[in-house]
Write an enzyme that holds these catalytic residues in place. Structure first.
Site, PDB file in Angstrom:
ATOM      1  N   ALA A 161      39.597  39.803  32.692  1.00 16.77           N
ATOM      2  CA  ALA A 161      39.458  39.072  34.006  1.00 16.77           C
ATOM      3  C   ALA A 161      38.755  40.240  34.885  1.00 16.77           C
ATOM      4  O   ALA A 161      38.037  39.875  35.710  1.00 16.77           O
ATOM      5  CB  ALA A 161      40.765  38.709  34.540  1.00 16.77           C
ATOM      6  N   TYR A 162      39.392  41.510  34.885  1.00 13.12           N
ATOM      7  CA  TYR A 162      39.186  42.391  35.797  1.00 13.12           C
ATOM      8  C   TYR A 162      37.484  42.726  35.544  1.00 13.12           C
ATOM      9  O   TYR A 162      36.918  42.916  36.812  1.00 13.12           O
ATOM     10  CB  TYR A 162      39.973  43.708  35.673  1.00 13.12           C
ATOM     11  CG  TYR A 162      39.510  44.823  36.724  1.00 13.12           C
ATOM     12  CD1 TYR A 162      40.058  44.837  38.064  1.00 13.12           C
ATOM     13  CD2 TYR A 162      38.938  45.977  36.075  1.00 13.12           C
ATOM     14  CE1 TYR A 162      39.597  46.011  38.784  1.00 13.12           C
ATOM     15  CE2 TYR A 162      38.805  47.127  36.908  1.00 13.12           C
ATOM     16  CZ  TYR A 162      39.108  47.116  38.361  1.00 13.12           C
ATOM     17  OH  TYR A 162      38.912  48.138  39.162  1.00 13.12           O
TER      18      TYR A 162
END
Length: 259
Positions: A161-162
Site C-alpha cells: 500500500a505504501y
C-alpha cells in the site's frame, strides 16, 4: 534574516517525533526546521495534536518565526476537501499567501504482506498520502514538493500500500509539472532515505522485513531530516530552481542526485 523571510510554507506531517537517542526523528519536522532557519512562516499539519504543539513551541522559541499548527487528517470516509480547505483558509487568514507546499504526510501498515493486507490498511496509505497530495495540490498555490520512496521503486517486501501510494504521488507530480510549467509553478518530487522514528519503529517491529528492504547507503549513513532533506526542500523553493520543474531528487545518505 533568511532568504525566505515573509514567505509561507505548508508542511503536511510536520509534527515532531523523537528517535530513541533523543534526536529529531521526523522528516516533516526537519523540513519545517530548515524553512524556519530561513525566516519563513511555517504551517504544519498532522493527526497528532501533541506532536504539532511540540513542533510549534520549539520552532517559535528557537527561530523566532510564526508557526500555525492545524490538526488535519485526510482519511477514508472524511470530507477531505473540507479538511484541506480548512488548512488553506487558516493559512491565508493568518499569513496572506501560500508560497510553498510540501506534501510529506504518509501513514501505512508497513510490514504486512500483500496477501494479508486489508482494505482499511490499503486505504490508510492511499488517503493519507496520495489523496492528501491530490487535494492539497488542487487547493494550494505556489511551489510544490512531494515525496516518493524506494518502496515503490524497488517493490519492497511488506509495503504494497505504501509503495502504491508513493508511485501514485510520483505520477501525479509529473503530470502537475507538465500542466503547470507554463504558469511558472515549480513542481518537484524527492525520494529520500532518512533515519526516522518511523523507520526505527519499523526495524523494531518487523526486523526481518527491515533487513530485506533497508540497506545502509553507499556513503555509510542515512540522510539527515533537516541538514540534507530539509535543505533540499529549501533549495527547491528558491527562484533559481524555477526551470527545474519536474525533476526527481534522490537522497541516499547525504548524496543528492538527479537521475
Amino acid at each position: 534574516m533568511g532568504f525566505l523571510t515573509g514567505k509561507t510554507v505548508i508542511v503536511t506531517g510536520g509534527g515532531r517525533a523523537v528517535l530513541s537517542d533523543g534526536r529529531c526523528g521526523s522528516i516533516g519536522y526537519g523540513i519545517a526546521t530548515a524553512y524556519a532557519k530561513e525566516g519563513a512562516n511555517v504551517v504544519i499539519t498532522g493527526r497528532n495534536v501533541k506532536k504539532l504543539e511540540d513542533a510549534k513551541e520549539e520552532l517559535e522559541r528557537l527561530y523566532g518565526i510564526k508557526v500555525l499548527a492545524v490538526a488535519a487528517d485526510v482519511s477514508a470516509g472524511a470530507d477531505n476537501e473540507a479538511v484541506v480547505a480548512n488548512v488553506v483558509k487558516q493559512t491565508i487568514d493568518t499569513f496572506g499567501s501560500i508560497d510553498v507546499l510540501v506534501n510529506n504526510a504518509q501513514a501505512s501498515a508497513s510490514g504486512v504482506p500483500l496477501a494479508d493486507h486489508t482494505t482499511d490498511q490499503f486505504n490508510l496509505a492511499l488517503y493519507s498520502g496520495l489523496y492528501a497530495t491530490f487535494y492539497y495540490m488542487k487547493a494550494s498555490k505556489g511551489s510544490v514538493i512531494s515525496f516518493a520512496s524506494g518502496a515503490g521503486l524497488f517493490g519492497n517486501f511488506g509495503q504494497c500500500a505504501y509503495a502504491a501510494a508513493k508511485e501514485g504521488i510520483r505520477g501525479l507530480t509529473r503530470v502537475a509539472a507538465t500542466e503547470w510549467a507554463k504558469d511558472g509553478v515549480n513542481v518537484n518530487i524527492i525520494c529520500p532515505l532518512a533515519w526516522t522514528a518511523q523507520l526505527e519503529q519499523f526495524k523494531n517491529a518487523y526486523p526481518d522485513a527491515f533487513d530485506k528492504n533497508v540497506h545502509t547507503p553507499p556513503m555509510g549513513h542515512f540522510g539527515d531530516s533537516e541538514l540534507e532533506i530539509g535543505r533540499v526542500c529549501v533549495q527547491l523553493a528558491s527562484p533559481d530552481f524555477k526551470y527545474m520543474t519536474g525533476e526527481t531528487i534522490t537522497l541516499e545518505g547525504g548524496l543528492g542526485q538527479r537521475p
